[in-house]
Structure formats: structure tokens, C-alpha cells
Design a protein around this motif. Sequence first.
Motif, short mmCIF file in Angstrom:
data_model
loop_
_atom_site.label_atom_id
_atom_site.label_comp_id
_atom_site.label_asym_id
_atom_site.label_seq_id
_atom_site.Cartn_x
_atom_site.Cartn_y
_atom_site.Cartn_z
N ILE A 54 0.83 -1.21 0.00
CA ILE A 54 0.00 0.00 0.00
C ILE A 54 0.86 1.25 0.00
N SER A 55 1.94 1.25 0.77
CA SER A 55 2.79 2.43 0.90
C SER A 55 3.64 2.65 -0.35
N PHE A 56 4.07 1.56 -0.99
CA PHE A 56 4.94 1.66 -2.16
C PHE A 56 4.25 1.01 -3.37
N SER A 57 4.03 1.83 -4.40
CA SER A 57 3.46 1.31 -5.64
C SER A 57 4.54 0.59 -6.44
N THR A 58 4.10 -0.24 -7.38
CA THR A 58 5.02 -1.04 -8.19
C THR A 58 4.87 -0.66 -9.65
N LEU A 59 6.01 -0.44 -10.31
CA LEU A 59 6.03 -0.17 -11.75
C LEU A 59 6.88 -1.23 -12.42
N ASN A 60 6.25 -2.04 -13.27
CA ASN A 60 6.96 -3.05 -14.04
C ASN A 60 7.28 -2.48 -15.42
N LEU A 61 8.55 -2.25 -15.65
CA LEU A 61 9.01 -1.59 -16.87
C LEU A 61 9.80 -2.58 -17.73
N ARG A 62 9.42 -2.66 -18.99
CA ARG A 62 10.16 -3.48 -19.96
C ARG A 62 10.63 -2.59 -21.09
N ILE A 63 11.95 -2.51 -21.26
CA ILE A 63 12.53 -1.74 -22.36
C ILE A 63 13.29 -2.71 -23.27
N TYR A 64 13.19 -2.46 -24.57
CA TYR A 64 13.88 -3.34 -25.50
C TYR A 64 14.46 -2.54 -26.66
N GLN A 65 15.49 -3.09 -27.23
CA GLN A 65 16.21 -2.46 -28.34
C GLN A 65 16.32 -3.47 -29.48
N LYS A 66 15.83 -3.09 -30.65
CA LYS A 66 15.90 -3.98 -31.80
C LYS A 66 17.31 -3.98 -32.38
N VAL A 67 17.76 -5.14 -32.81
CA VAL A 67 19.08 -5.28 -33.43
C VAL A 67 18.91 -6.01 -34.76
N ASP A 68 19.82 -5.75 -35.68
CA ASP A 68 19.79 -6.41 -36.98
C ASP A 68 20.28 -7.84 -36.84
N TYR A 69 19.49 -8.75 -37.36
CA TYR A 69 19.86 -10.16 -37.29
C TYR A 69 20.98 -10.46 -38.26
N LYS A 70 22.06 -11.03 -37.75
CA LYS A 70 23.22 -11.40 -38.58
C LYS A 70 23.49 -12.88 -38.38
N PRO A 71 23.21 -13.67 -39.39
CA PRO A 71 23.48 -15.12 -39.25
C PRO A 71 24.97 -15.37 -39.11
N LYS A 72 25.29 -16.40 -38.38
CA LYS A 72 26.70 -16.74 -38.16
C LYS A 72 27.30 -17.33 -39.43
N SER A 73 28.33 -16.65 -39.95
CA SER A 73 28.97 -17.12 -41.18
C SER A 73 30.16 -18.02 -40.90
N ASN A 74 30.82 -17.78 -39.78
CA ASN A 74 31.99 -18.59 -39.43
C ASN A 74 31.56 -19.81 -38.62
N ILE A 75 31.24 -20.87 -39.32
CA ILE A 75 30.83 -22.10 -38.67
C ILE A 75 32.06 -22.93 -38.34
#
Length: 280
Positions: free
Chosen positions: A201-222
Amino acid sequence: MIKYIILLISIILCLSCDKANFSNDKSTKVKNAEINEIQSNYDNKNLNEVKGPDNRKIIWVGEIEMQVKNVDQFTRQLNATIKKNEAFISEMRTTNNPYNIATDITIRVKNENFTKLINDVKSKSGNIDKLEISSDDVTEEYIDIKSRLETKKDVRDRYIKLLKSKTGKISEIIEAEEAIRKITEEIEAKEGRLRYLNDKISFSTLNLRIYQKVDYKPKSNIYKQTFWDKTKDGLENGWEIITGLVLILINIWPIVIITIVVFIKRKWFRKKIFSKKEQK
């Protein structure tokens, strides 16, 4: 003579008007003072009503999901915002995959700063995908727990008083001690629940989700195994097969022994039959 009479009448009329105006001014001042006093009392009454204690017990929870350009940079800015609003982070978790980097943060903040914290987070650079604010009124549960707690404490005090008086029988004293133990456990459980509710009751809760998109780079060096690596893996696989077979034999040793006995018996029986035929 007529002029003097007219002048005297005019003077009398002027004096009468001044007296009437003075009386009206005095009456107006009195009325204004009464109105001001009444208005002041009314204002004070309203002010007391507005500032009166709020008996509702409400738990506030906020959910925000937003896309940012850089998770690390946003997190550093968020730390300053959290500190400014006298909040704290109770949990933080970061996950990575080939498509995005995400951080889940649970923030606890005082109720009076809850709305301000949400506005500060919203003002940061980022695209908000979700914003939800929910409330849970726990007033009924809170009052019920406090009432039950007071009742149980009163009952416990009576049992303690009975033990201190030492006027009862031994069996009654033992029953009182057992009752005190059970009631004390119930009181501790209720107090724990009450502390939990007070914290929520005394302390409210904030659930925060932040995300950053990245370019997908398939692994070439197998990675490719060399001949020696394959040889090493082959030896390890062979050893595992051998140990597996040994373990199988150990587990089925009765069957193995019976099979061997049957085989020996059968061979002996055939040999005996063959020897009889030769004798004939």
C-alpha cells in the motif's frame, strides 16, 4: 426670511442623510464581517474535509513496455529518474536474442511519487507499446485482519492472565499454554500479512520493460572439426559404447548366467546322445 427658512431646512436634511448613510455603512460593515466569518468557517470546514485521512487501502501497479534506441543509455538515464523520485529497483533482468535486447525492471516507489515517476518515464525518448495502471482495493481485507488481530491479542492476554493467577487446575494451565502457542502463531501470521499489505500500500510497483531492436546477422563462421578432433570424439564415443554394454550385462547378469547354463546343458546333452550312437 423665506431664504433663511429654506437654508435651515436644507441643513437639517443634509444632517439626516449623513446620519442615515453612516448607519447604512455601519450596518453594511457588520454584515460583511458576518459573511466573511461564515465564509471563513465554511472554507476551513472544506479544507479539513479535503485534508482528512483517506481510509481506503489501495495497491497500485503500473505496466510499461517501450522500445528505445539504446538499452544501456536509457538505463543510465532511468537510474537518475528513479533517484529523483525517491524510488528503488527491486529486480532487474536482461535477455538477449538475435533480434532484440530487452531489460525487465521492477521499480518500487512511494504512492505520492507514482504518477510523477510514470510521467518521467513516458517523457524519455522511446516508443511506448503498452501502458497499463491497475489498482487493487484491499480495504476490506486490511480491516478484517486488524480486527481479527486485536481479537486474538485480547484472547491471548486473557490466557496469559489466567496463567499468572495460577488459580486454575494443572490441566487448565496446560490447555492455556497450548492455546497461547496456537494463538501466537496465528497472530504472527496475521502480522506478517499486515506488514506485506502495508508495504504494497505504501509503495506502488512499476513493471518496466525496455527493448532495443538489433539487426539479425546469421553466423557465417561455422566451426569445422579437424581430423584429430573427430578422432578424439570417435574414441570417446567408442568408450561410451563399451561402458554402456558392460553396464547392460551387469544389469542382466541373471539372464546371462541362465543362458550360459542352458547352452552348456544343451551341448552336454547333444554330446551324450552322439556318444551313445557311436557305441551302437
